[in-house]
Motif scaffolding. Structure first.
Motif, short mmCIF file in Angstrom:
data_model
loop_
_atom_site.label_atom_id
_atom_site.label_comp_id
_atom_site.label_asym_id
_atom_site.label_seq_id
_atom_site.Cartn_x
_atom_site.Cartn_y
_atom_site.Cartn_z
N THR A 1 30.86 69.63 86.20
CA THR A 1 32.19 70.21 85.97
C THR A 1 33.28 69.42 86.69
OG1 THR A 1 31.83 71.72 87.82
CG2 THR A 1 31.27 72.53 85.61
N ASN A 2 32.85 68.57 87.63
CA ASN A 2 33.81 67.76 88.38
C ASN A 2 34.02 66.37 87.78
OD1 ASN A 2 34.12 69.74 90.48
ND2 ASN A 2 32.13 69.11 91.28
N ALA A 3 33.39 66.10 86.64
CA ALA A 3 33.41 64.75 86.08
C ALA A 3 34.83 64.26 85.80
CB ALA A 3 32.57 64.69 84.81
N ASP A 4 35.70 65.13 85.30
CA ASP A 4 37.08 64.71 85.01
C ASP A 4 37.83 64.39 86.30
OD1 ASP A 4 36.68 65.00 82.29
OD2 ASP A 4 37.49 67.04 82.22
N GLN A 5 37.57 65.17 87.36
CA GLN A 5 38.21 64.90 88.65
C GLN A 5 37.74 63.56 89.20
OE1 GLN A 5 37.88 68.17 91.43
NE2 GLN A 5 38.02 69.69 89.78
N TRP A 6 36.46 63.28 89.05
CA TRP A 6 35.94 62.00 89.53
C TRP A 6 36.60 60.84 88.78
CZ3 TRP A 6 30.10 63.67 89.04
CH2 TRP A 6 29.83 64.63 90.03
N LEU A 7 36.78 61.01 87.48
CA LEU A 7 37.44 59.97 86.69
C LEU A 7 38.86 59.71 87.20
CD1 LEU A 7 37.83 58.07 84.30
CD2 LEU A 7 38.18 60.07 82.83
N SER A 8 39.60 60.78 87.44
CA SER A 8 40.98 60.63 87.94
C SER A 8 40.99 59.96 89.31
CB SER A 8 41.65 62.01 88.02
OG SER A 8 41.74 62.60 86.73
N HIS A 9 40.07 60.38 90.17
CA HIS A 9 39.98 59.79 91.51
C HIS A 9 39.72 58.29 91.43
CE1 HIS A 9 38.58 59.12 95.66
NE2 HIS A 9 37.55 58.49 95.10
N CYS A 10 38.75 57.90 90.61
CA CYS A 10 38.40 56.48 90.50
C CYS A 10 39.57 55.66 89.98
CB CYS A 10 37.18 56.31 89.60
SG CYS A 10 35.64 56.93 90.31
N GLY A 11 40.25 56.20 88.97
CA GLY A 11 41.40 55.48 88.44
C GLY A 11 42.49 55.29 89.48
N ALA A 12 42.72 56.32 90.30
CA ALA A 12 43.76 56.24 91.34
C ALA A 12 43.39 55.24 92.42
CB ALA A 12 43.99 57.62 91.94
N VAL A 13 42.12 55.24 92.87
CA VAL A 13 41.69 54.31 93.91
C VAL A 13 41.79 52.87 93.42
CG1 VAL A 13 39.72 53.54 95.30
CG2 VAL A 13 40.20 55.99 95.06
N ALA A 14 41.33 52.64 92.19
CA ALA A 14 41.41 51.29 91.63
C ALA A 14 42.86 50.82 91.51
CB ALA A 14 40.71 51.25 90.27
N GLU A 15 43.72 51.70 91.07
CA GLU A 15 45.14 51.34 90.93
C GLU A 15 45.75 51.00 92.29
OE1 GLU A 15 49.28 53.13 88.99
OE2 GLU A 15 47.53 54.42 89.25
N ALA A 16 45.39 51.77 93.31
CA ALA A 16 45.93 51.52 94.65
C ALA A 16 45.51 50.15 95.18
CB ALA A 16 45.48 52.62 95.60
N LEU A 17 44.34 49.68 94.79
CA LEU A 17 43.85 48.38 95.24
C LEU A 17 44.21 47.25 94.27
CD1 LEU A 17 40.29 49.40 96.52
CD2 LEU A 17 42.23 48.69 97.91
N GLY A 18 44.91 47.59 93.19
CA GLY A 18 45.29 46.58 92.22
C GLY A 18 44.13 46.07 91.39
N VAL A 19 43.13 46.92 91.16
CA VAL A 19 41.94 46.54 90.42
C VAL A 19 42.02 47.08 88.99
CG1 VAL A 19 39.43 46.81 90.25
CG2 VAL A 19 40.50 46.46 92.49
N PRO A 20 41.85 46.23 87.97
CA PRO A 20 41.80 46.74 86.59
C PRO A 20 40.69 47.78 86.45
CG PRO A 20 41.93 44.34 86.61
CD PRO A 20 41.70 44.76 88.02
#
Length: 433
Positions: A60-79
């Motif tokens: 049930t947390n899968a969508d939250q994990w997706l959002s978290h991963c996208g945010a961390v990658a964006e913060a590090l400048g990673v595609p």
């Protein structure tokens, strides 16, 4: 940079130097501790890569994990790329289904020459070793996870790389805290109904209390991989002795030479042949059946499914071919062809013009039974069934050979022969799936 950061960074860069990619780098990024640390190490080293997140949809947390991963990658400048998958809960269970879906997604995204980095560490290696031991794996299986291995078709040179296999989970935790990293915790990690979790939570702690289990398994895996490599070299030599050749559909080896080997050597050859063609390793019972069928009576044409391939024999050759799907009723009709372009036929086959093949209005259809033909230079016609045997077409392709007609007259049979009414040479008929 701390000693720990320097050590882990050197492990990653050293691994990349040992196994350079010909194309792009990808990271399998789940958002957990391990992949978060590898993401940070790669970004800190200025190594260009794309983070690939697989959304399994099992929590049930899968969508939250997706959002978290996208945010961390964006913060590090990673595609960042995310892929939703459907997990099939088949005979292998949930874990197997999730892994199969994940690797299918990897193959979908990676182009030839690309490499995907995964963040498995020393404790993961211990779990894999014990799981395979309990399932009765052989030498290659007990070698556990390789630092680098092929992904999918060997000819495409895509690879899976695990640069943190020598690192311990405690080192990754310390690195993450040192750099203030935030990661997600999979709520299924505490479910001891899953085999890997049971080993991690119930079995390995007791072993580790008495023995340095991580170091011992790493040493055993290295020794077993060395043995597996030697067996692989023997199999390659045996394949050369057996005259392996690429066929129009699959590959084949000389059967008498193969049968002259000892039982263990035949099994070793077959395992490595399957691996080279990108097939998953079959269960022992299926492998035993395949080896037994290879010794069937000379007039038999056995077929044994081995994963996504089929072991077949005909005359004095043993074949490994892709699966052939049954033809649907609507695939047994006929197709117009202009004689100039490529014609796509059922099940991945194509027909294209040969040398000096004239344009025109042709009709192509498959066999329906009872046809006769007279190859050019012959004085009388024969049944097509007999001609296909004479021309050495393997039995499993005889129902799929395309018959080419012009103005109602047969002018060519696949790439085997032309009739007097046809051009000087037959068209090209090949498998392209």
């Amino acid at each position: 940079m701390s000693n720990l950061s320097s050590t882990l960074a050197q492990q990653v860069t050293g691994c990349l130097r040992r196994h350079p990619a010909g194309g792009r780098l990808w990271l399998g990024y789940s958002g957990g501790l391990d992949s978060t640390v590898l993401l940070h190490l790669l970004a800190s080293a200025g190594i260009p890569f794309t983070a690939l997140h697989i959304h399994h949809g099992l929590s049930t947390n899968a969508d939250q994990w997706l959002s978290h991963c996208g945010a961390v990658a964006e913060a590090l400048g990673v595609p960042f790329v995310a892929q939703h998958v459907v997990v099939e809960r088949g005979d292998g269970g949930l874990e197997h289904g999730a892994r199969k879906a994940r690797y299918s997604a990897f193959e979908q995204y990676l182009a030839p020459g690309d490499q995907i980095l995964l963040a498995q560490h020393r404790e993961d290696q211990v779990e894999t070793f014990l799981l395979r031991l309990l399932r009765g794996a052989g030498v290659l299986g007990l070698a556990a996870m390789a630092e680098c291995r092929v992904l999918g078709d060997r000819g495409e040179n895509r690879t899976v790389l695990r640069p943190l296999l020598k690192a311990g989970r405690d080192e990754l935790e310390n690195y993450a805290r040192e750099h203030g990293l935030i990661w997600v915790n999979d709520d299924s990690n505490g479910d001891v109904a899953l085999e890997r979790n049971y080993l991690r939570l119930r079995v390995i702690p007791g072993l580790a209390a008495r023995w340095p289990i991580g170091d011992r398994v790493a040493q055993a895996a290295d020794n077993l991989r060395e043995t597996a490599d030697l067996l692989g070299e023997l199999a390659e030599e045996d394949l050369r002795r057996c005259g392996e050749r690429c066929e129009a559909f699959g590959h084949s080896i000389d059967l008498p030479t193969f049968l002259a080997f000892s039982a263990g050597r035949r099994k070793n050859l077959l395992r490595n042949w399957l691996a080279r063609m990108g097939a998953p390793m079959p269960e022992a019972a299926h492998l035993h059946q395949a080896l037994r069928q290879a010794q069937a009576a000379t007039d038999a044409v056995p077929e044994v499914a081995l994963g996504n391939l089929v072991l077949r024999r005909y005359r004095d050759r043993l074949f490994l071919t892709p699966q052939l799907q049954p033809l649907d009723a609507d695939e047994e009709g006929e197709w117009p062809w202009d004689g100039a372009s490529e014609l796509h036929l059922p099940d991945g086959w194509t027909l294209s013009p040969g040398r000096d093949w004239p344009k025109g209005d042709y009709t192509v259809r498959l066999r329906s039974g009872g046809e006769r033909a007279k190859p050019r230079q012959r004085h009388h016609s024969q049944t097509l069934k007999k001609l296909l045997q004479e021309f050495g077409l393997v039995p499993w392709l005889r129902g799929r050979v395309p018959l080419v007609f012009r103005e109602g007259r047969l002018v060519a049979v696949g790439d085997l022969f032309v009739t007097a009414e046809g051009p000087s040479e037959p068209p090209q008929w090949r498998f392209s799936d």
